[in-house]
Design a protein around this motif. Structure first.
Motif, PDB file in Angstrom:
ATOM      1  N   LYS A  23      -0.653  -3.266 -10.384  1.00 49.59           N
ATOM      2  CA  LYS A  23      -1.513  -2.537 -11.343  1.00 49.59           C
ATOM      3  C   LYS A  23      -1.176  -0.963 -11.116  1.00 49.59           C
ATOM      4  O   LYS A  23      -1.070  -0.663  -9.952  1.00 49.59           O
ATOM      5  N   HIS A  42     -10.024   8.503 -15.476  1.00 46.45           N
ATOM      6  CA  HIS A  42      -9.661   8.438 -14.003  1.00 46.45           C
ATOM      7  C   HIS A  42     -10.601   9.381 -13.088  1.00 46.45           C
ATOM      8  O   HIS A  42     -10.674  10.598 -13.461  1.00 46.45           O
ATOM      9  N   VAL A  75       0.932  -1.126  -0.045  1.00 47.08           N
ATOM     10  CA  VAL A  75       0.109   0.043  -0.093  1.00 47.08           C
ATOM     11  C   VAL A  75       1.076   1.291   0.108  1.00 47.08           C
ATOM     12  O   VAL A  75       0.717   2.373  -0.735  1.00 47.08           O
ATOM     13  N   ARG A 100       3.222  -7.100 -13.423  1.00 46.23           N
ATOM     14  CA  ARG A 100       2.494  -5.887 -13.425  1.00 46.23           C
ATOM     15  C   ARG A 100       1.652  -5.201 -14.664  1.00 46.23           C
ATOM     16  O   ARG A 100       2.134  -5.524 -15.903  1.00 46.23           O
ATOM     17  N   ASP A 134       2.562   1.654  -3.508  1.00 46.69           N
ATOM     18  CA  ASP A 134       1.776   2.005  -5.086  1.00 46.69           C
ATOM     19  C   ASP A 134       0.684   3.410  -4.608  1.00 46.69           C
ATOM     20  O   ASP A 134       0.572   3.836  -5.512  1.00 46.69           O
ATOM     21  N   VAL A 135       0.182   3.307  -3.365  1.00 42.28           N
ATOM     22  CA  VAL A 135      -0.675   4.171  -2.952  1.00 42.28           C
ATOM     23  C   VAL A 135      -0.335   5.622  -2.460  1.00 42.28           C
ATOM     24  O   VAL A 135      -0.586   6.513  -2.909  1.00 42.28           O
ATOM     25  N   MET A 172      -6.719  -1.702  -5.708  1.00 39.76           N
ATOM     26  CA  MET A 172      -5.536  -0.875  -5.362  1.00 39.76           C
ATOM     27  C   MET A 172      -4.780  -0.777  -6.630  1.00 39.76           C
ATOM     28  O   MET A 172      -4.570  -1.754  -7.179  1.00 39.76           O
ATOM     29  N   PHE A 173      -4.154   0.521  -6.916  1.00 37.24           N
ATOM     30  CA  PHE A 173      -3.134   0.654  -8.072  1.00 37.24           C
ATOM     31  C   PHE A 173      -2.382   1.900  -7.655  1.00 37.24           C
ATOM     32  O   PHE A 173      -2.613   2.687  -6.918  1.00 37.24           O
ATOM     33  N   ARG A 174      -1.397   2.070  -8.634  1.00 33.07           N
ATOM     34  CA  ARG A 174      -0.430   3.114  -8.401  1.00 33.07           C
ATOM     35  C   ARG A 174      -0.751   4.121  -9.562  1.00 33.07           C
ATOM     36  O   ARG A 174      -0.827   3.845 -10.870  1.00 33.07           O
ATOM     37  N   LEU A 175      -1.148   5.344  -9.309  1.00 38.18           N
ATOM     38  CA  LEU A 175      -1.360   6.313 -10.217  1.00 38.18           C
ATOM     39  C   LEU A 175      -0.356   7.220 -10.819  1.00 38.18           C
ATOM     40  O   LEU A 175       0.490   7.664  -9.941  1.00 38.18           O
ATOM     41  N   THR A 215      -3.080   9.636  -4.308  1.00 41.03           N
ATOM     42  CA  THR A 215      -4.468   8.859  -3.849  1.00 41.03           C
ATOM     43  C   THR A 215      -4.532   8.127  -2.563  1.00 41.03           C
ATOM     44  O   THR A 215      -5.237   7.000  -2.416  1.00 41.03           O
TER      45      THR A 215
END
Lengths: 241, 241, 241
Positions: C184, C202, B138, C93, B141-142, C211-214, B193
């Protein structure tokens, strides 16, 4: 390039767009920055929206301009919408720059949150001639958020009072903006909170245009002062073929 | 410039704001980065929100600071809201940096999506002392989306556990934030995010302030690590007159 | 770094990602840009979504690629979703780049506004072989908004027709994207209006990932042409550990 006509927003006049126009000329454009009737240091009170629109329509006709890229900032969106609806043949592309996109029968007051409309009316009614300006704290934090305090004050000192009727009068449009057969662009400054972002300029106003070209930039509502070069760059991207 | 007091977020302590503070000092500010009670490597467990708020109120009083620009990052928004409500006379402007803006009677848990609150409680209840940290995936990535993996791991190793009570305790505020008679700014990092963007920091939290100065920047939730210079620049723009 | 497989969007083929791939190789990645079956100058008509997905699955298997960062642009999100669902063990990924994130049983047509779906079908039905392309005005203003007119025209001339079935066929997925056990990321270009921002890429599509990486960047839908270096930078940030 072709001809760019930049129409300023409320409390502004054409002279405040001089820095932006200078940079745009460097990109090869012929640039006009007329002052809307009712604005400017020497303006008479009592001007309404139709007269304001008519003054820019007269400017285009008087200078016999054609293939114009016609841009409006903020309240200037009301003006360019009316001008295009009255003389579509002179206009090649409309550029809305954090600007209102009205439907037929709407006023600017109809397009802002109710609490903002109430403040505008209250301030106008407290004046001698139904003209009003923003308070400095609102100007500083809501409009000039990306600039420093000294520049905010200097710009504030150059503003003119705005006739309330140009905010309250409802526009007459023969055709809805989404149906206009003309190029359309929308410039959105990501830090511009002159409209609260929960309703916002984009996509709330922009998508009323139907198909349009979006240009985004950082900066607030007054990048004509805080970033004239970036503003000219955005206008260039919005206006070119 | 004046005095800047930066209040860190959950799982952080004041030392993690050293790089940001260094850049802000270069802009001429006197900068303080106190650690909130309950955070830091040697913190005792069992600290609640009121004690956390009290520790920063005591810091301002103990150092006799006035005309303070008081900034809070993330959970720090809970802290600065409580401090201002208790001692408005010492504060010149509040700066919320991707931070919570609570109403009276709300906890941080009340302000995040239900599934996030459930995860926080579950992780706290699985601990020895009701303190908890985010998992590394978490965090990576977040929270640390704009940084690289090595920097994410190095920063993760410097985090401290957070007392769950500082998330679950409801804040007491005499006055709603929109009515506070103080300058207010909100910094929003466009890639942050930590709050899902469908609810989001801005304008969801920011517009609770009523009138405020918006500053936006690129970057995620942890620009104190990934972009301390850009963070200081945003804080400077948010805090200046 | 590891292996990057970039899957292009509708009307594109792999060759149009050459500039992006070149910059990514400079960051140390091994980069593949296969052309999806049904796309490209010499493609046969009548290809459906399942065959399109199968062609990229075959590419991964045929080259025996593993630990792949698998990225999809726009319609490519349909492709990589299907490929991952069929061969999760080869993928490390997933990177969605202004891309569709379908649920089981959804087509691309189901994910766009109804008026867009109607236009796509109408254009396909007016063709000889149910393949279609965007009109130049849509390409210029909606897709290529951040580029100039000459570059827009040059890029338009390199597009290929897209089989409508790849838009209308519903995808079969064994597992919903939020439950996939894989890294992701979602890249969102802030000026991309290929999906109207009132619905938008988005967080409308991205949050389907759980959960993802923006990663966000400026630019429109076609930064493979208008900003290949910035695109590669975003892909690098999205794909690294």
């Amino acid at each position: 390039m072709a001809t760019y006509v930049l129409v300023h927003g409320a409390w502004h006049d054409g002279s405040l767009l001089a820095d932006v126009a200078g940079h745009l000329r460097g990109d090869g454009w012929d640039v006009h920055t007329p002052t809307v009737r009712g604005n400017g240091a020497d303006a008479e009170p009592g001007v309404g929206l139709e007269e304001a629109i008519g003054s820019i329509a007269d400017y285009l006709a008087g200078h016999d301009l054609s293939d114009v890229v016609l841009a409006g900032h903020s309240h200037g969106g009301m003006i360019i919408s009316g001008v295009y609806d009255r003389m579509p043949d002179r206009v090649k592309r409309l550029v809305y720059w954090n600007a209102f996109v009205p439907h037929d029968g709407e006023s600017l007051i109809d397009l802002v949150p109710a609490h903002m409309g109430a403040i505008f009316r209250k301030r106008a009614e407290a004046s001698e001639d139904m003209r009003f300006s923003p308070t400095y704290p609102v100007w500083r934090d809501v409009f000039f958020n990306d600039g420093d305090g000294a520049a905010a004050q200097a710009a504030y000192d150059r503003l003119c009072p705005q006739p309330y009727a140009t905010f309250a009068d409802k526009i007459a449009l023969k055709t809805p903006p989404a149906a206009w057969k003309v190029g359309k662009s929308y410039i959105n400054s990501l830090m511009d909170t002159a409209m609260p972002h929960s309703t916002g300029w984009h996509p709330n106003m922009s998508e009323r245009l139907g198909m349009f070209r979006l240009i985004q930039m950082m900066g607030g509502h007054e990048t004509c002062f805080t970033d004239p070069e970036g503003t000219a760059r955005a206008l260039h991207m919005a206006g070119r073929d």
